[in-house]
Structures are given as C-alpha cells and as structure tokens.
Design a protein around this motif. Sequence first.
Motif, mmCIF file in Angstrom:
data_model
loop_
_atom_site.group_PDB
_atom_site.id
_atom_site.type_symbol
_atom_site.label_atom_id
_atom_site.label_comp_id
_atom_site.label_asym_id
_atom_site.label_seq_id
_atom_site.Cartn_x
_atom_site.Cartn_y
_atom_site.Cartn_z
ATOM 1 N N THR A 22 68.549 -74.869 172.148
ATOM 2 C CA THR A 22 69.653 -75.311 171.394
ATOM 3 C C THR A 22 70.100 -76.790 171.890
ATOM 4 N N PRO A 23 70.950 -77.566 171.291
ATOM 5 C CA PRO A 23 71.341 -79.055 171.877
ATOM 6 C C PRO A 23 71.703 -78.891 173.261
ATOM 7 N N GLU A 24 72.397 -77.697 173.668
ATOM 8 C CA GLU A 24 73.023 -77.721 175.161
ATOM 9 C C GLU A 24 71.625 -77.596 176.086
ATOM 10 N N LYS A 43 71.568 -84.709 171.717
ATOM 11 C CA LYS A 43 72.690 -84.642 170.812
ATOM 12 C C LYS A 43 72.509 -83.973 169.554
ATOM 13 N N GLY A 44 73.443 -83.153 169.202
ATOM 14 C CA GLY A 44 73.071 -82.200 167.872
ATOM 15 C C GLY A 44 72.551 -82.788 166.799
ATOM 16 N N LYS A 75 75.917 -72.465 162.319
ATOM 17 C CA LYS A 75 75.477 -72.823 163.619
ATOM 18 C C LYS A 75 74.844 -74.208 163.445
ATOM 19 N N MET A 76 74.063 -74.478 162.929
ATOM 20 C CA MET A 76 73.049 -75.733 162.806
ATOM 21 C C MET A 76 74.127 -77.112 162.226
ATOM 22 N N TRP A 116 76.405 -78.139 164.757
ATOM 23 C CA TRP A 116 75.695 -79.171 166.140
ATOM 24 C C TRP A 116 75.602 -80.538 165.545
ATOM 25 N N ASP A 136 79.065 -81.985 165.894
ATOM 26 C CA ASP A 136 79.227 -82.540 167.244
ATOM 27 C C ASP A 136 78.659 -83.965 167.343
#
Length: 612
Positions: free
Chosen positions: A182-184, A189-190, A273-274, A277, A280
């Motif tokens: 994931t980005p996290e 950066k998303g 979800k995507m 991201w 964000d």
Amino acid sequence: MDIKNILAEEITAAVKSVFDHKLDPKHALISPTKKEFEGAYTFVVFPLVKVLRNSPENIANQLGEYLVENSEHITAFNVIKGFLNLSLDNKLWNAILKSILENKDFGQHPSNDKTIVVEYSSPNTNKPLHLGHLRNIFLGWSISKIAKAAGYKVVKTKVVNDRGIAICKSMLSWQKFAEGVTPESSKTKGDHFVGDYYVKFEQAFREEYTNWQNNEGEAVFKSNAKDGEDAAAFYKRYKNTYFNEHSQLGGEARKMLLDWESGEPNTIALWKKMNGWVYDGFNKTYGALGVDFNDIVYESDTYLLGKEYVLQGLKDNVFYQKPDNSIWVDLEEEGMDQKIVLRSDGTSVYITQDIGTAKVRHDKFSFDNMVYVVADEQDYHFQVLKQVLKKLGEPYADNLFHLSYGMVELTTGKMKSREGTVVDADDLIEEVKQMARTSADERGGLSELSEEERQSIFEKIGLGALKYYILKINPRKWMTFNPEDSVDMQGATAPYIQNAFVRIQSIFRKGGEVSTDWNREVALSNQEKELIVLLSSFPEEISEAMQKYDPSVIATYTFNLAKAYHKFYHDHRILGAEDPSVKQMRLALSKTVANIIEKSSDLLGIGMPNYM
RNA sequence: GGCCCCGUAGCUCAGCUGGAUAGAGCAACUGACUUCUAAUCAGUAGGUCGCACGUUCGAAUCGUGCCGGGGUCACCA
C-alpha cells in the motif's frame, strides 16, 4: 475618486462648451500619456474631427485652453497631432493617492449579484498531476480570484474522472502485481502509487501484445493490413482492437469495468480504496499549491446523467434516432457535424454527461456564467456542447465560456505519459522551492531567520516564480516549458515583484510610518505620478482580465507596477527625503504600492514574503 | 479536405474593441552598491510585426487571399 472619470467629465463639459457638441462617451478615449511626452493623460481628438469639421490641432488646442482655464485639476496642456496631453495639479495627485491608500478594498468591484461557476483541474484518478494540470489549476484559481474581485459570487468546482477503463487498469494491475503493498507500507504518495500500477499495467499489456504479434497476430496482420502498410504501422493502428478483442489483460480490465457498473461489492471496495489513495495524494498537491474547491463532482455520480434530457430532446425533435437506437444531433446548419449524444445501448457519451452536469449545476447554483478551464484540444467539443444546450432551450447556453488554454510542451517536444516524458507536478513543486533556497543561500541572506520562516519564504518565491512563469502568458497560446526560465528570478518574474514588496516592508521596519496627513500641495516627480496612474488603473485591469478571462492581464500589470516602483526606489530617497511632507507622501505611496502589489499578486495565487 | 487557433527582436512574450517614432524580459556588451534589500537601476545593440492586396486621415491591430506551424472532425474522455 477615479482620475479618468474626472477627466472624462471635464472633457465632455469642455466639448459641450467650446463646440456645443455632446461627446459620445465611446469617443472619450483617455489613456496615460506615453513617457516621451509631457503630461499625465492624453485625450485623442481624432474621433471628433469629422463631426466638428475642424482640424485635430485646432480642436485639441481649443479644448486644452478651455480646460486649463476652467478646470481646477488641469494645469497645462500640449498638443501633438491629434493628441491632447494634459498635466494635472499636485493637489489632485495627492488627493488620489490618499483615497487609494485609505480604501482598503480598492480594486474590489461592488457585487454584481451574479454567480459564476468555474470548473478547473478535473483530474483522472489513475495517475498523478503533471505540468499540464498545473497550467489548468493556476488559470482556474486565478480566474476565480479575478471574478470575485470583479464582483461575482464564485463557485469553484472540479469534475473528478474517477471511473472508466483507466482506473480499472490500475486496479487490475495492483491486484495482480502488488502483493498487498500500500502507499503506507511503501511510503509512496497515494496518487503516485496508483499511477505506478497504471504504468505497470501498460508495460504488461505491451509485452503481451508483442508476444501476440509474434504468434497468432501475424495471421491477423496478413488478412487485415491495408495495401503497403508495414507491420509497425498496422500494430499501432490495431492496438485498441487488440485490447478489446484479443487481449487477456484487456479482457480482465473490461470485465472489471462491467463488475464496477453492476456494483459488484469486491470491485467497488477495491475502487474506493484505490481512489482514496489518489485523493490523499491530490489533496497534498492542492494544499501545496494553495488552491481549493467549493464543489466536487464525481464522474461516478454523473456518468449516467443527461440521458433524460436527451430523451426529452428527442421528443422535442431537437435530436433524431438512428435505426440502431443511437441518438444524434445535426449541427450542420451551424457549420458543425452530426454528433452522437446517446449510444445505441442507451448509455451516455462524454457530451451527454456535460449536458447533464450543466443542467444540474444550473439547478444547484443558478449561475449566470460558467467557465470551463479545459485545454484547447477540446475546443470543438465545447462549441458543440454550447450549441446543443442552445437547441435544448437552456437560457444560460450563451453564458458558457470555454477558457481554452494551449498545451504545455517541453523544450524536447510534447509531453507523453507513455514515453515517460511528463513533468510531474510534485517533483516540480519541490524543485522550484529548492531553487529558491539555493538562490537565497548564494546571496547569503535570510540566515538570521528560523528554518520554518525560511521554508515559508522559499515556498512563496519558488511557487510564485512557477505560477508567474505560466500565468504571464496568454492562456490561448501554447507554451514551451523551459525549466531554467521557470525558476528565473530576474526581470518579469514573481521574485522581481516580491522584491519590490520586500523593499517596502524593509522601509517600514526601518522606521517609516504611514500617515494620511501630509501636505497635499507637495509636488510630485514624474515617476511618482506614473506610480499613481498605475495604482489608479488597478480596478480597470481587473475588469479587463475578467472580460477577457485572462490572468496574464494582471500578471503584466503587476510587473509594470513593481518595475515602476523599483525605478522610483532607485531614484528617490524615502526615509531620507529632503522634506517631511515629501517623506510622508513617499511613505504613503510606498505603502499603497505594497498593498496593490499584494492584492494583484493574490489574484494570481502568488503570495508576498516579508523578507527575501 | 472542412472548421478552429497561432505566426511581432537571437529566445520567451506584450501590444490586436484601429491612434503618436512597434514595447518588455532573457541572452550579449558597458556602467552604478561605506546609502531605505544589487532578486535592483541605467545605457548600448537587436524589427520586411509570416506574405500580398484591400478598407481610411491613420493598420501589428479590421477584411480577403495565400504561406508556415498546431489542434480537431470516435457509439474515447
């Protein structure tokens, strides 16, 4: 108190009195006198020559004599050909300066009770923002500011293209290749994160396509190629067909789009979800640019919109239906083509959505005007949209404006995402800030400030430079982005303008204090008068920028004001002025210039630092 | 091919609802900081305003025709 109005009235009175003629306000052409001539404002008498049956020189001289005799403001005149150059009394100059200094809202036009909707930015959610988006965003933001200053109530909006085959490609790619990253977890950066998977999809697809070309593709090439067409040309042309009819990946992506449209829960969850991201990431970029929106439209909410209006239009014979059930509009009488407005399967095309969105917006905001900030490749689309809305009888159709701007090219040619030659917005923002820092370090200033203050200053300078570089050019024109010029800090740039502001702040830190109480008989230099002329014209500049939908009007104006101030600053002592009244007048002038530079720059989205 | 946009100094651009000798910035060269910030100022040099006709007191600006560059003319968005 507006000098031009005052002069126009006096000249009209003079024409009436001397020639017994009522001057048409359209002919009251008054402009600042060119520098090489004596005088502050010039009245062009040519339009009067015919009606008065007199020579330009005679008319100008008689008017000049009358004005000097009868006007308390006009002290002298000279005539060159048909140009009547007028000099004004010091009392008037001082009074005008005072009125601008005291008017905190100078430049702000009174409300016109109109609402304008500005649509800008409008990104796709499958990749991060790039340089082209920046031009769009800067223009949209600036036009919103200008409209507000021109008296409009402004609604800033964007359409987010959050659905469709492109985002499905990213989703599929993530599902296949990411293994849960994931980005996290990857500290990315998303929007970049999702964009990377979009690129991965394209890579995988290209591989697949190449493979196919070397196997069953050959037969397709042989049976479908046009005469003389070579393999490379054929496969380029055939790519879309391949994607839709043969490709494994293409099939999966299209399946995903169908799942999405039918609301399949897993697909919807992945999509949310995507996109989350991406948002964000976008929000960080918008934040860094200092822009925002009042209204956000998601294509996923509107992509079915407009259908009912089209069906109504069909009933009203605005549109016609073909045997396969697709619905069309005939614009040939208007010099355009036949355009489809609803697919044969009953789903919306691009323009259907725009029809729907326009109507919904009108219901929601009752706007008087709407501006679409969209690149010029869509000129034709907006012509069609406007015409269709007109045919549908929409009263606002004539008040839609397509702020069409030219593409941003690189010195190496066009930006192409497929070839990786795109200038990323976030990278660019970082670079321009860094350039501002390097530049400041080189000249050794600002070392006494905290890192936080320095950072804030470099943002203003770096981003200001970038914004100015883009906004100073007429939107209609295609521009070549030259990285060196974009961070140039000399000449017609934001730092040059900011520097004028900073110099003024410095004067006030060194003990200058503004008072509105100074001797109104103080004599002004030509440079001081020129500054006042420029200051006075600020409201007009806003009107012009609004009328043309062109922020470059403001960019040029702001530079001219800063330039005139730099020159004045160089040639005049302010704190050390020879006479207390002169000093007070110059302080008032400096303060007013700073105020207007700040306001004017704000219309471009450019902030002013106190030090640099 | 139809329609739309662009073409001004070496480069990037103003000026285009007709008005004075076509202007800025950059780059080049020369000069100005013990002085309110030199990220500044001053000067030199640099032009067939794509071309040609036309409209008029006057055209870079308006009209027509050409030349060159770009965009667009999808059941894509």
